[in-house]
Design an enzyme around this catalytic site. Structure first.
Site, PDB file in Angstrom:
ATOM      1  N   LYS A   1       0.814  -1.229   0.000  1.00 34.94           N
ATOM      2  CA  LYS A   1       0.000   0.000   0.000  1.00 34.94           C
ATOM      3  C   LYS A   1       0.831   1.255   0.000  1.00 34.94           C
ATOM      4  O   LYS A   1       0.443   2.269  -0.585  1.00 34.94           O
ATOM      5  CB  LYS A   1      -0.990   0.012   1.173  1.00 34.94           C
ATOM      6  CG  LYS A   1      -0.371  -0.188   2.544  1.00 34.94           C
ATOM      7  CD  LYS A   1      -0.264  -1.641   2.863  1.00 34.94           C
ATOM      8  CE  LYS A   1       0.574  -1.919   4.073  1.00 34.94           C
ATOM      9  NZ  LYS A   1       0.152  -3.112   4.764  1.00 34.94           N
TER      10      LYS A   1
ATOM     11  N   GLU B   1       3.997  -3.696  10.287  1.00 33.75           N
ATOM     12  CA  GLU B   1       4.931  -3.407   9.203  1.00 33.75           C
ATOM     13  C   GLU B   1       6.359  -3.592   9.711  1.00 33.75           C
ATOM     14  O   GLU B   1       6.599  -3.609  10.919  1.00 33.75           O
ATOM     15  CB  GLU B   1       4.747  -1.958   8.737  1.00 33.75           C
ATOM     16  CG  GLU B   1       3.395  -1.673   8.117  1.00 33.75           C
ATOM     17  CD  GLU B   1       3.097  -2.553   6.919  1.00 33.75           C
ATOM     18  OE1 GLU B   1       3.866  -2.524   5.952  1.00 33.75           O
ATOM     19  OE2 GLU B   1       2.102  -3.296   6.963  1.00 33.75           O
TER      20      GLU B   1
ATOM     21  N   ASP C   1       0.072   3.968   7.858  1.00 38.43           N
ATOM     22  CA  ASP C   1      -0.389   2.798   7.092  1.00 38.43           C
ATOM     23  C   ASP C   1      -1.875   2.945   6.731  1.00 38.43           C
ATOM     24  O   ASP C   1      -2.272   2.689   5.587  1.00 38.43           O
ATOM     25  CB  ASP C   1      -0.164   1.523   7.923  1.00 38.43           C
ATOM     26  CG  ASP C   1      -0.649   0.276   7.217  1.00 38.43           C
ATOM     27  OD1 ASP C   1       0.020  -0.179   6.282  1.00 38.43           O
ATOM     28  OD2 ASP C   1      -1.729  -0.233   7.590  1.00 38.43           O
TER      29      ASP C   1
ATOM     30  N   LYS D   1      -3.674   3.324   2.928  1.00 36.18           N
ATOM     31  CA  LYS D   1      -4.826   2.527   2.463  1.00 36.18           C
ATOM     32  C   LYS D   1      -5.997   3.441   2.091  1.00 36.18           C
ATOM     33  O   LYS D   1      -6.706   3.185   1.110  1.00 36.18           O
ATOM     34  CB  LYS D   1      -5.223   1.525   3.556  1.00 36.18           C
ATOM     35  CG  LYS D   1      -4.146   0.454   3.769  1.00 36.18           C
ATOM     36  CD  LYS D   1      -4.370  -0.306   5.060  1.00 36.18           C
ATOM     37  CE  LYS D   1      -3.326  -1.401   5.240  1.00 36.18           C
ATOM     38  NZ  LYS D   1      -3.319  -1.970   6.595  1.00 36.18           N
TER      39      LYS D   1
ATOM     40  N   GLY E   1      -1.981 -10.238   8.831  1.00 38.60           N
ATOM     41  CA  GLY E   1      -1.571 -11.599   9.176  1.00 38.60           C
ATOM     42  C   GLY E   1      -1.352 -12.436   7.927  1.00 38.60           C
ATOM     43  O   GLY E   1      -1.797 -12.087   6.835  1.00 38.60           O
TER      44      GLY E   1
END
Ligand code: NAP
Ligand code: HSE
Length: 464
Positions: free
Chosen positions: A107, A192, A203, A207, A329
């Site tokens: 991303k 991360e 993050d 996104k 995950g």
């Protein structure tokens, strides 16, 4: 793509890459059946050849030579699972230039260089798939790009960072410290490589930038998205929020001027400024931001726990839809990567990619709203001296900025005690009525400058 078998080069075989290799090898029959032809894992590229890998991966396909894998004429698809902007960007651009389709979960790369990557793909007449880049195993890219194609999205309200949600849940439900919860999230493979990106809101902003491109055609660069992370949240805030009837969640939100109040009552006032701009006949606007938000315990998003993500999407035709599931995950993310590979095998992804024209010059006319104009209620926690006139000074500053107080909590201290903490300061929590973010920030500056304020104010938006 020629021939029956599709050959794959996997660049990066860590948490996610390891999962992808496992699914392709352990479930080869299922994958072949769904793709209509075999998807063969031909090459795996890593940094450290000596590291132990899943024994299901044949040793002889593992190497450290990225260029050799990308330029292998038998490889049709390169899967980039290195992460970050440096090597990963080169892998993606080189693979496209070499005529390979690309699947990525990166991303930060798409948010930072989406235009360059997608232009390179169009030039090479190849496809970039990225379902795993947003919300891990939750198929929200397909939902927005395909299933909701008849709609103009008017708002998005989402939990997009599994690590942050895991930490907040562990602190609220298990009384864990912030540091211990973060360490557990890292051990479980959610975080991360640089976990600062998870906890400072970056993050989630990456996104949100991707969702905003798909939904509104805006190419918001990550630094243009106002963000606040969970790294300023103290266990005390979680307890105060709980006492007030709220749960704290890190939300990524997009509000447009076209958003109708009929869809979801009170929440939408938080997009009020954008609504006003649109109503005045200006260009359609979208406000984008990432911040901890206090949600009522009964709110759907307040009930999303652990590393789960959830994305509430408001469409002008469908109304409100919710997508929820594991957002980080190994296997949830691998599920999305392999779905992209299957789509490329079937030939669906190529058609969708060509039609979507993402990060092209074909925008939808939306511009990004400055966050200062977004209106919200606010939670404000101050550490203040417990003496006459302190509260009066604070309420005067709020009044000067036309900010009205909705509720106020100061726990009693023992008579004769100077205060609850070693500095003699006590926590004071104020919840405001609706105010513009700009005015609220102005008030904060003045409150922080008061000699009776012992520490910088902590503040979060209210979700109602
Ligand atoms: P990771 O566990 O750190 O794995 C990175 C992989 O890249 C490792 O196999 C590493 O090799 C390899 N690598 C690093 N530098 C390299 C180089 N110079 N040459 C060749 N290989 C190199 O990362 P991850 O968690 O799987 O994340 C991968 C991507 O997926 C990132 O973009 C991340 O944002 C995204 N993502 C992750 C999750 C998640 O839950 N983890 C979810 C969604 C998306 P070694 O194994 O030899 O060290
Ligand atoms: N670090 C990310 C998260 C992985 O915690 O959500 C999924 O993108």
């Amino acid at each position: 793509m020629s021939g029956d078998t599709i050959n794959i080069a996997l660049v990066g075989c860590g948490t996610v890459g390891g999962g992808v290799a496992h699914v392709l090898l352990a479930h080869a029959d299922r994958v072949t059946q769904r793709a209509g032809r075999p998807l063969a894992l031909r090459r795996v590229v890593v940094r450290d050849h000596a590291k132990l890998r899943d024994p299901i991966i044949p040793r002889d396909i593992i190497s450290t030579d990225i260029a050799d894998a990308i330029h292998d004429p038998n490889v049709h698809i390169v899967v980039e699972l290195v992460g970050g902007l440096g090597i990963a960007k080169k892998v993606v651009l080189d693979a496209l230039a070499a005529g390979k389709h690309v699947v990525t979960a990166n991303k930060s790369l798409l948010a930072d260089a989406g235009a360059e990557v997608f232009e390179a793909a169009r030039r090479a007449e190849r496809t970039v798939c990225f379902e795993a880049a947003v919300a891990g195993g939750v198929p929200v890219i397909r939902a927005l790009g395909e299933s909701l194609a008849a709609n103009q999205v008017t708002a998005i309200q989402a939990i997009l960072n599994g690590t942050s949600n895991f930490i907040l849940t562990a602190m609220a439900e298990r009384g864990m410290s912030y540091a211990a919860a973060l360490a557990e999230a890292q051990r479980l493979g959610y975080a991360e490589a640089d976990p600062t990106l998870d906890v400072d809101g970056s993050d989630a902003a990456h996104k949100l930038a991707i969702l905003a491109q798909i939904s509104f055609g805006v190419a918001a660069r990550p630094h243009e998205i106002a963000r606040q992370g969970i790294d300023t949240i103290d266990a005390m805030d979680i307890r105060f929020a709980y006492e007030l009837g709220y749960t704290i969640k890190l939300l990524a939100e997009a509000w447009t001027g076209g958003h109708s109040h009929s869809t979801n009552g009170a929440k939408l006032s938080r997009g009020g400024a954008a609504n006003a701009a649109h109503a005045n006949g200006g260009p359609p606007t979208v406000a984008l931001h990432v911040a901890p938000v206090l949600l009522r315990h009964t709110d759907l998003l307040a009930q999303v726990r652990g590393a789960y993500n959830a994305v509430l999407v408001y469409g002008d035709i469908v109304g409100e839809t919710l997508y929820q599931g594991p957002g980080a995950g190994q296997m949830p993310t691998a599920s999305s990567v392999v779905a992209d590979l299957i789509d490329l095998g079937v030939g669906r992804a190529q058609r969708t990619f060509a039609a979507a024209k993402l990060w092209s010059h074909e925008g939808r006319g939306f511009t990004v709203e400055p966050p200062e104009r977004v209106r919200s209620r606010f939670y404000l926690r101050l550490q203040v001296a417990d003496r006459p006139g302190v509260l009066a000074d604070i309420t005067r500053i709020l009044a000067d900025e036309e900010i009205s107080i909705s509720s106020l909590v100061q726990h009693e201290t023992e008579e004769g005690e100077p205060g609850a903490s070693a500095t003699g300061a006590v926590p004071l929590v104020i919840v405001t009525h609706y105010a513009s973010t700009g005015k609220f920030r102005k008030a904060l500056e003045r409150i922080n400058a008061l000699s009776t304020t012992a520490a910088p104010a902590v503040f979060f938006s209210m979700g109602d």
